[in-house]
Design an enzyme around this catalytic site. Structure first.
Site, PDB file in Angstrom:
ATOM      1  N   PHE A 111     -12.216  -3.740  -5.887  1.00 24.72           N
ATOM      2  CA  PHE A 111     -12.285  -4.579  -4.804  1.00 24.72           C
ATOM      3  C   PHE A 111     -11.632  -4.024  -3.242  1.00 24.72           C
ATOM      4  CE2 PHE A 111     -11.203  -6.794  -8.470  1.00 24.72           C
ATOM      5  CZ  PHE A 111     -12.452  -7.730  -8.713  1.00 24.72           C
ATOM      6  N   CYS A 158      -3.672 -13.179  -4.530  1.00 25.80           N
ATOM      7  CA  CYS A 158      -3.710 -13.424  -3.243  1.00 25.80           C
ATOM      8  C   CYS A 158      -3.872 -15.074  -3.288  1.00 25.80           C
ATOM      9  CB  CYS A 158      -4.518 -12.909  -2.241  1.00 25.80           C
ATOM     10  SG  CYS A 158      -6.295 -12.951  -2.465  1.00 25.80           S
ATOM     11  N   ARG A 165       0.843  -1.110   0.160  1.00 26.59           N
ATOM     12  CA  ARG A 165      -0.077  -0.094  -0.196  1.00 26.59           C
ATOM     13  C   ARG A 165       0.923   1.255  -0.027  1.00 26.59           C
ATOM     14  NH1 ARG A 165      -3.216  -2.856   4.626  1.00 26.59           N
ATOM     15  NH2 ARG A 165      -4.720  -4.147   3.294  1.00 26.59           N
ATOM     16  N   ASP A 199     -16.728  -1.747  -4.669  1.00 29.67           N
ATOM     17  CA  ASP A 199     -16.758  -3.011  -4.027  1.00 29.67           C
ATOM     18  C   ASP A 199     -18.252  -3.243  -4.025  1.00 29.67           C
ATOM     19  OD1 ASP A 199     -14.454  -4.705  -1.641  1.00 29.67           O
ATOM     20  OD2 ASP A 199     -16.600  -5.328  -1.823  1.00 29.67           O
ATOM     21  N   ASP A 207      -7.095  -5.495  -6.590  1.00 33.47           N
ATOM     22  CA  ASP A 207      -6.536  -6.143  -5.364  1.00 33.47           C
ATOM     23  C   ASP A 207      -7.933  -7.322  -5.092  1.00 33.47           C
ATOM     24  OD1 ASP A 207      -5.560  -7.394  -3.142  1.00 33.47           O
ATOM     25  OD2 ASP A 207      -6.037  -5.841  -1.943  1.00 33.47           O
TER      26      ASP A 207
END
Length: 406
Positions: A240, A350, A224, A262, A310
């Site tokens: 996201f 991820c 970040r 989101d 992300d």
């Protein structure tokens, strides 16, 4: 002291175990002593009867044994588990900046030789998730030892909240639940599920009861910061967004405008709340990311010159990695189509199943189809409080790239 029974494994499993991988699958067990119960600690032997390690045994799981010790002289008493807690805590104290230790991952499963145990620290609240039956059975002795270790280092613990509401526990033969962990070392009057933390100078309210995973994603802490360093003067779209962390870092980095996107109403509300308490101007929008990017492309909207992707893990199995590849490619393709020349793209995965090589292949294909050329600025991984055990590829899951459209 536990009296340990033994299991004998195949030569193939022996090679993997001696190479440092801690998982023994059911198909690799050649023989086992009678009377082994689920969650017991067993001694793992080679086909020639040589000691390999000790691990948790669970006949309900595809992973039959999870090795956590290779020292034949280890005694698995209270002192052993407190030492393991101390190793984990002291590692974070060494590798993390002092200002980061107030919110960090204290225990990261196999990477800390504590299979299935996750502990995140949010101020004086610990959020815990236990995904192996062996650790579940030893949870009290470990957590009580962890509390003692933290207090010995002048790190307060007011309460522990268990986030054991995940389906993977079903595969281990454990029930799902969430709630406070009660111990004689903790005062029930101090229990709380909302806690404020500060990460990278930005304040967040963390909901350990209802937030995703353990309440907040700590693994992107330094990514970040990297994203924020090129945000000045940019019009940023954070996709996201979850709690708005990338968006807020971008705003703090001097972005001209920030939109946080989101599909979850709760996530959008939390992102907006975090923007307000930091006095950072972000616009939180509830929308499906795929549809939002597609509509921007169709309408030739080029208002954004910096997009951050992300997403959650699109695959949690090697069997679905091809479908995940298409999903990652689609959102990256749409983002590249929207960005102008000179624009920036931060893109992440991820999922450890989506390995680095495969992820790079996806990005190249998306760029080719979008008709753009990418210049790589930076590649990063998860923060060091989520250490990567080199012999366990499953601990390496987070990939973060920064690109410029040229």
């Amino acid at each position: 002291m536990e009296s340990l029974k033994t299991v004998t494994i195949s030569k193939r499993a022996e090679l993997a175990a001696r190479g440092g991988h801690p998982w023994i699958y059911g198909t690799e067990i050649k023989s086992a002593d009678e009377g082994i119960e689920a969650g017991d600690i067993v001694r793992v032997l080679s086909s020639k009867g040589k000691f390999i390690g000790s691990g948790f045994y669970n006949p309900h799981s595809k992973i039959r044994v999870r090795i956590f010790s290779t020292n034949a002289n280890d005694v698995f008493d209270q002192a052993f588990w407190k030492r393991r807690a101390a190793y984990a805590v002291d590692y974070r104290l060494q590798v993390m900046r002092p200002e980061d230790y107030n919110c960090c991952r204290l225990v990261f499963g196999e990477a800390d030789q504590l299979p299935g145990m996750t502990v995140d620290r949010f101020g004086d609240v610990l959020s815990v998730q236990v995904l192996s039956l062996g650790m579940e059975r030893r949870k009290k002795v470990f957590l009580d030892g962890l509390i003692e270790v933290l207090r010995e280092r002048n790190l307060p613990v007011s309460c522990i909240y268990e986030r054991n509401d995940v389906k993977i526990r079903d595969l281990e033969g454990m029930e799902q639940y969430k709630g406070f962990y009660h111990s004689g070392l903790l005062n029930p009057e101090q229990e709380k599920t909302l806690v404020d933390i500060v990460e990278n100078g930005i304040r967040y309210t963390v909901d350990v009861e209802n937030g995703q995973k353990t309440g907040f994603f700590l693994d992107q802490k330094f990514n970040r910061l990297a994203a924020a360093q090129i945000a000045k003067g940019r019009h940023v779209l954070d996709c996201f967004t979850h709690t708005g962390a990338f968006a807020l870092n971008a705003a703090g980095g001097g972005a001209a405008s920030v939109t946080a996107l989101d599909i979850s109403r709760e996530a959008v509300d939390m992102a907006a709340h975090n923007g307000e308490i930091n006095h950072l101007p972000i616009r939180a929008v509830q929308a499906d990311v795929f549809e939002y990017l597609t509509n921007l492309d169709k309408t030739k909207n080029h208002d954004y010159d910096y997009i951050i992707l992300d997403p959650p893990a699109f695959t949690k199995s090697g069997k679905t990695v091809h479908e995940a590849f298409r999903g990652y490619k689609e959102i990256n393709y749409r983002a590249m189509k929207i960005l102008p020349r000179g624009g920036y793209l931060a893109t992440c995965s991820c999922s450890h199943f989506m390995g680095e090589e495969l992820f790079v292949k996806m990005v190249k294909e998306a760029a080719r189809d979008a008709g753009v050329t990418l210049r790589q600025i930076e590649f990063r991984q998860q923060a060091p409080d989520h250490p990567i055990l080199m012999t366990v590829p499953e601990t390496y899951y987070l990939k973060f790239f920064l690109f410029q459209i040229v």
